[in-house]
Design an enzyme around this catalytic site. Structure first.
Site, PDB file in Angstrom:
ATOM      1  N   ALA A   1     -70.307  38.973  29.610  1.00 51.97           N
ATOM      2  CA  ALA A   1     -70.685  40.272  29.071  1.00 51.97           C
ATOM      3  C   ALA A   1     -71.015  40.061  27.598  1.00 51.97           C
ATOM      4  O   ALA A   1     -70.633  39.053  27.008  1.00 51.97           O
ATOM      5  CB  ALA A   1     -69.518  41.233  29.218  1.00 51.97           C
TER       6      ALA A   1
ATOM      7  N   GLY B   1     -68.620  37.560  33.022  1.00 53.30           N
ATOM      8  CA  GLY B   1     -69.578  38.397  33.735  1.00 53.30           C
ATOM      9  C   GLY B   1     -70.701  37.594  34.374  1.00 53.30           C
ATOM     10  O   GLY B   1     -71.272  38.021  35.388  1.00 53.30           O
TER      11      GLY B   1
ATOM     12  N   GLU C   1     -69.322  36.375  37.526  1.00 54.31           N
ATOM     13  CA  GLU C   1     -69.193  37.527  38.418  1.00 54.31           C
ATOM     14  C   GLU C   1     -70.542  37.912  39.031  1.00 54.31           C
ATOM     15  O   GLU C   1     -70.620  38.276  40.205  1.00 54.31           O
ATOM     16  CB  GLU C   1     -68.572  38.700  37.651  1.00 54.31           C
ATOM     17  CG  GLU C   1     -67.120  38.407  37.279  1.00 54.31           C
ATOM     18  CD  GLU C   1     -66.502  39.444  36.360  1.00 54.31           C
ATOM     19  OE1 GLU C   1     -67.043  39.618  35.240  1.00 54.31           O
ATOM     20  OE2 GLU C   1     -65.507  40.071  36.747  1.00 54.31           O
TER      21      GLU C   1
ATOM     22  N   GLU D   1     -62.201  35.382  30.331  1.00 58.08           N
ATOM     23  CA  GLU D   1     -61.838  36.686  29.769  1.00 58.08           C
ATOM     24  C   GLU D   1     -60.447  36.706  29.157  1.00 58.08           C
ATOM     25  O   GLU D   1     -60.221  37.320  28.115  1.00 58.08           O
ATOM     26  CB  GLU D   1     -61.921  37.782  30.851  1.00 58.08           C
ATOM     27  CG  GLU D   1     -63.334  38.204  31.213  1.00 58.08           C
ATOM     28  CD  GLU D   1     -63.952  37.364  32.315  1.00 58.08           C
ATOM     29  OE1 GLU D   1     -63.442  36.254  32.599  1.00 58.08           O
ATOM     30  OE2 GLU D   1     -64.958  37.810  32.901  1.00 58.08           O
TER      31      GLU D   1
HETATM   32  C1  3H9 Z   1     -66.827  39.220  30.080  1.00 61.30           C
HETATM   33  O1  3H9 Z   1     -67.725  38.631  30.592  1.00 61.30           O
HETATM   34  C2  3H9 Z   1     -66.232  40.471  30.644  1.00 61.30           C
HETATM   35  C3  3H9 Z   1     -66.631  40.754  32.072  1.00 61.30           C
HETATM   36  O2  3H9 Z   1     -65.723  40.181  32.975  1.00 61.30           O
HETATM   37  C4  3H9 Z   1     -66.566  42.231  32.390  1.00 61.30           C
HETATM   38  C5  3H9 Z   1     -67.564  43.097  31.803  1.00 61.30           C
HETATM   39  C6  3H9 Z   1     -67.491  44.494  32.328  1.00 61.30           C
HETATM   40  N1  3H9 Z   1     -71.662  37.817  23.951  1.00 61.30           N
HETATM   41  O3  3H9 Z   1     -70.404  29.497  21.006  1.00 61.30           O
HETATM   42  P1  3H9 Z   1     -71.758  29.268  20.448  1.00 61.30           P
HETATM   43  C7  3H9 Z   1     -73.114  34.073  20.763  1.00 61.30           C
HETATM   44  S1  3H9 Z   1     -66.145  38.712  28.621  1.00 61.30           S
HETATM   45  C8  3H9 Z   1     -72.393  37.875  22.833  1.00 61.30           C
HETATM   46  O4  3H9 Z   1     -71.868  28.820  19.052  1.00 61.30           O
HETATM   47  P2  3H9 Z   1     -72.169  27.042  22.219  1.00 61.30           P
HETATM   48  C9  3H9 Z   1     -72.214  33.521  19.681  1.00 61.30           C
HETATM   49  O5  3H9 Z   1     -71.578  34.544  18.970  1.00 61.30           O
HETATM   50  C10 3H9 Z   1     -67.159  37.348  28.095  1.00 61.30           C
HETATM   51  N2  3H9 Z   1     -72.702  36.793  22.086  1.00 61.30           N
HETATM   52  O6  3H9 Z   1     -72.631  28.289  21.362  1.00 61.30           O
HETATM   53  C11 3H9 Z   1     -73.191  32.726  18.858  1.00 61.30           C
HETATM   54  O7  3H9 Z   1     -73.891  33.651  18.039  1.00 61.30           O
HETATM   55  P3  3H9 Z   1     -74.293  33.285  16.554  1.00 61.30           P
HETATM   56  C12 3H9 Z   1     -66.802  36.114  28.811  1.00 61.30           C
HETATM   57  C13 3H9 Z   1     -72.233  35.621  22.505  1.00 61.30           C
HETATM   58  O8  3H9 Z   1     -73.389  26.419  22.759  1.00 61.30           O
HETATM   59  C14 3H9 Z   1     -74.175  32.192  19.886  1.00 61.30           C
HETATM   60  O9  3H9 Z   1     -74.008  33.020  21.045  1.00 61.30           O
HETATM   61  N3  3H9 Z   1     -67.572  35.026  28.280  1.00 61.30           N
HETATM   62  C15 3H9 Z   1     -71.469  35.486  23.657  1.00 61.30           C
HETATM   63  O10 3H9 Z   1     -71.206  26.217  21.460  1.00 61.30           O
HETATM   64  C16 3H9 Z   1     -73.906  30.756  20.274  1.00 61.30           C
HETATM   65  O11 3H9 Z   1     -72.542  30.628  20.659  1.00 61.30           O
HETATM   66  C17 3H9 Z   1     -67.122  34.250  27.292  1.00 61.30           C
HETATM   67  O12 3H9 Z   1     -66.046  34.432  26.790  1.00 61.30           O
HETATM   68  C18 3H9 Z   1     -71.174  36.650  24.411  1.00 61.30           C
HETATM   69  N4  3H9 Z   1     -70.444  36.615  25.533  1.00 61.30           N
HETATM   70  O13 3H9 Z   1     -71.309  27.627  23.423  1.00 61.30           O
HETATM   71  C19 3H9 Z   1     -68.033  33.133  26.877  1.00 61.30           C
HETATM   72  N5  3H9 Z   1     -71.132  34.183  23.814  1.00 61.30           N
HETATM   73  O14 3H9 Z   1     -75.186  32.107  16.680  1.00 61.30           O
HETATM   74  C20 3H9 Z   1     -68.094  33.045  25.399  1.00 61.30           C
HETATM   75  C21 3H9 Z   1     -71.691  33.534  22.781  1.00 61.30           C
HETATM   76  O15 3H9 Z   1     -74.914  34.526  16.041  1.00 61.30           O
HETATM   77  N6  3H9 Z   1     -69.047  32.082  24.941  1.00 61.30           N
HETATM   78  N7  3H9 Z   1     -72.360  34.388  21.989  1.00 61.30           N
HETATM   79  O16 3H9 Z   1     -72.998  32.935  15.886  1.00 61.30           O
HETATM   80  C22 3H9 Z   1     -68.833  30.744  24.935  1.00 61.30           C
HETATM   81  O17 3H9 Z   1     -67.847  30.257  25.428  1.00 61.30           O
HETATM   82  C23 3H9 Z   1     -69.853  29.879  24.264  1.00 61.30           C
HETATM   83  O18 3H9 Z   1     -70.608  30.691  23.410  1.00 61.30           O
HETATM   84  C24 3H9 Z   1     -70.838  29.150  25.210  1.00 61.30           C
HETATM   85  C25 3H9 Z   1     -71.922  28.443  24.359  1.00 61.30           C
HETATM   86  C26 3H9 Z   1     -70.063  28.110  26.012  1.00 61.30           C
HETATM   87  C27 3H9 Z   1     -71.518  30.088  26.139  1.00 61.30           C
END
Ligand code: 3H9
Length: 648
Positions: free
Chosen positions: A61, A100, A103, A123
């Site tokens: 999400a 998400g 999901e 999450e």
């Molecule tokens: C969820 O899904 C809830 C659902 O179950 C229910 C919903 C109803 N959103 O980490 P990076 C941005 S909860 C918005 O440096 P990497 C991040 O801020 C979510 N932005 O890259 C950064 O921005 P900036 C569950 C996001 O290659 C840029 O992307 N998911 C999100 O080292 C690059 O990020 C997670 O918890 C996001 N969800 O790693 C996954 N994610 O450049 C969280 C990232 O402006 N994300 N950004 O600073 C990660 O684990 C890592 O970002 C990922 C990439 C592995 C994807």
């Protein structure tokens, strides 16, 4: 347009394109609903592929939308719509399908993944639980015990593990989307397999209850892992509809909880830490071959962590005996990983093959980066770096892992001091996530950028620190310990202080930690610094007295506690020694409540934190939070001491 429908004969590919990580923002959700309806309305489209452009499948999400009022269509509605589609939907996953994103893939009727894809429900790390069906669909697909573990830990599954668990049907052998189209065509005319309609496989309820209890115990006060596990367990005793409604309610409750706000602060802080003024857009130097000088406990851990992440590692020790001991230490780390099931035989062999061992420094000539992890003594390090300057290429980076010495003084002996950086790992270095990336006075911007890039490649968190005694972490830890020692002398006992801080969420109190690490190292430092200590400053003698009595911690069977029976136990001799020290200092002992202990410690940490912020040693308060959380066991779900104190 963040979502488009591309027709290819009988298959419609719904392509999400929302850089950088294809987060399921409001625009993406709306686009998905429209594209799905369009595909289902089009008689020429008989099967659907859900795929993403860019570097990853949907990574979750959009966390930026948390804290705002929810806007329809909500993600659970989108997942339900995908699952309800009468035409088969195949999710084509590359990169990371997280939260998400996973999901959405579970809502599809089949999944195909690229070989390097990863899946997970992270999450809980944001203080919430999956809110779009993850806790209800995953157990239907892979069973309650496995789903509980995945949802509660937030860990990632590799594509290979996903195949083993039957999360994905297939690994792509050619182009992912082409292979997904092939699978989609195969499914045309067959009844669609809806995850939500599968029965939850039978499971042992008693064993699952025990698993839940273990998850809650391990979470040490963090609510989300237990809540996620409970929701998965609930799938075993309720309908999909009820389960989804309960999951949604729990998600909504947790998203506005203090713990989630704190953990989201940590998430943002981690991304912020990589943004360092002065190196925006600076290209890191390429690093492939890494030298590690010194294969003691720290050096061995550093070498393993590089070998684990694909670097070639040249290990150098001063003589054959030390080299053989170092090699044995490294093999031992891998044997333990193998035994615990963290890696298989093949991975172990491959990683070991990346390491080579030499008893001569000239073996480091081809290295792009050399890190020293030798004895923390200025002369020893200066001699080493002076000689390395003549061995490595002029553009090779030199790094010191010193904890307390001044890296600028070390840089003084190097030809090209702008290439000497501090990379301060925490022990055990192959496990601990934190690396302080120390910005020496003359450091070249691209060397700093390389330090951060290397930390990231190692899967670690690099936090930039300026030069000061102890850098960020040990300097604050010293203030923390000082406050504890004052309380010890004023009337608290080690077990009171440890219990109070463990109650706050630290895995171990400071005195139990000290016993584990050994009391002799800091004793040696205190003795070295004794001559220059300000005599007007309050000085607590308790630690010195313990050392004088040969109590160096666990390794001698006694320290702040005694370990004679193998278990940690309070030792009346230590109580007497502490009481005598108070008497000697003319202090009348009084009792301390747990909350007073915590308050005193936190006040001490924040005061020191403010000082290093003012001195420009650390860029922002949130960097201090990250150091305390990842290096010293501060509970992440409290966000960090500076977050708690409202210091940015
Ligand atoms: C969820 O899904 C809830 C659902 O179950 C229910 C919903 C109803 N959103 O980490 P990076 C941005 S909860 C918005 O440096 P990497 C991040 O801020 C979510 N932005 O890259 C950064 O921005 P900036 C569950 C996001 O290659 C840029 O992307 N998911 C999100 O080292 C690059 O990020 C997670 O918890 C996001 N969800 O790693 C996954 N994610 O450049 C969280 C990232 O402006 N994300 N950004 O600073 C990660 O684990 C890592 O970002 C990922 C990439 C592995 C994807």
């Amino acid at each position: 347009m963040s979502v488009t429908l591309i027709r290819d004969g009988s298959v419609g590919v719904i392509l999400i394109d929302n850089p950088p990580v294809n987060a399921a923002s409001h625009a993406v959700r709306t686009g998905l609903m429209e594209a799905l309806a369009e595909a289902n309305d089009d008689p020429d489209v008989q099967a659907i592929v859900l795929a993403c452009a860019g570097r990853t499948f949907v990574a979750g999400a959009d966390v930026k939308e948390f804290g705002q009022p929810p806007r329809a269509p909500l993600l659970p509605e989108v997942v339900n719509a995908i699952e309800a589609s009468p035409k088969p939907v195949v999710a084509a996953v590359h990169g990371t399908a997280l939260g998400g994103g996973f999901e959405l893939a579970l809502g599809a009727h089949a999944r195909i993944a690229s070989a390097d894809a990863q899946f997970g429900l992270p999450e809980v790390k944001l203080g919430i639980i999956p809110g779009a069906g993850g806790t209800q669909r995953l157990p239907r697909l892979i069973g309650v015990p496995a789903a509980m573990e995945i949802a509660a830990s937030g860990r990632r599954l590799s594509a290979a593990e996903a195949v083993k668990l039957a999360v994905v049907e297939r690994i792509a052998t050619g182009d992912l989307v082409d292979d997904a189209k092939t699978l989609a065509r195969e499914l045309i005319g067959q009844p669609v397999r809806r995850t939500g309609e599968l029965a939850v496989p039978a499971f042992d309820v008693d064993a699952a209850d025990k698993q839940l209890a273990a998850i809650e115990k391990k979470a040490r006060g963090q609510v989300s892992p237990g809540r996620a596990a409970r929701m998965v367990l609930r799938a075993g005793s309720t309908s999909l509809q009820e389960g989804l409604a309960e999951e949604r309610a729990a998600f909504r409750e947790l998203v506005s909880s203090e713990q989630s706000v704190a953990l989201r602060h940590v998430f943002a802080a981690e991304r912020q830490a990589a943004k360092v003024p002065g190196i925006e857009g600076v290209e890191p130097r390429p690093v492939r071959i890494v030298g590690v000088v010194g294969a003691g406990l720290m050096g061995a851990g550093i070498a393993v962590s590089f070998a684990d992440t694909g670097f070639s590692v040249v290990v150098v020790e001063r003589d054959m005996a030390a080299l053989e001991a170092g090699q044995a230490r490294i093999r031992d780390i891998y044997q333990r990983m193998l035994k615990s099931g963290r890696i298989g035989e093949a991975a172990m062999t491959e990683r070991l093959s990346r390491l080579s061992y030499f008893d001569e420094r000239k073996a480091l000539a081809a290295c792009d980066l050399v890190i020293e992890a030798v004895f923390d003594d200025l002369q020893v390090k200066q001699e080493l770096f002076a000689s390395l300057s003549g061995i490595v290429r002029p553009d090779a980076i030199l790094a010191t892992n010193t904890s307390y010495l001044d890296p600028d003084v070390i840089a003084g002996v190097v030809t090209g001091p702008e290439r000497l950086i501090g990379l301060h790992f925490f022990s055990p270095a192959n496990v601990m996530r934190l690396v302080e990336v120390v910005r020496t006075a003359k450091l070249a911007p691209d060397v700093l950028a390389t330090g951060l890039a290397v930390a990231k490649k190692l899967g670690k968190l690099g936090v930039v620190s300026g030069v000061c005694e102890g850098f960020i972490g040990n300097r604050i830890f010293t203030a923390y310990r000082r406050e504890c020692d004052f309380m010890l002398e004023d009337g608290a006992l080690p077990q009171d202080i440890d219990a109070a801080l463990e109650g706050y969420g630290f895995p171990m109190g400071p005195y139990a930690v000290n016993d584990m690490a050994g009391l002799d190292i800091s004793w040696a430092r205190r003795k070295r610094n004794a001559a220059t200590r300000d005599p007007s400053e309050r000085y607590v003698v308790i630690a010195d007295r313990l050392c004088e009595a040969g109590r160096f911690g666990r390794k001698t069977g006694k320290g702040y506690y005694t370990y004679e029976s193998g278990e940690k136990a309070v030792d009346p001799k230590v109580t007497a020694l502490i009481e005598a020290a108070s008497r000697e200092a003319g202090i009348e002992r009084r009792s301390f409540s747990a909350s007073e202990i915590v308050e005193r410690v936190m006040t001490g940490i924040v005061a020191e934190g403010r000082k290093i912020l003012a001195e420009g040693i650390v860029l922002r308060g949130s960097d201090i939070d990250l150091v305390l959380i990842n290096g010293y066991g501060y509970p992440a779900w409290r966000g960090g001491p500076m977050f708690q104190a409202g210091v940015e």
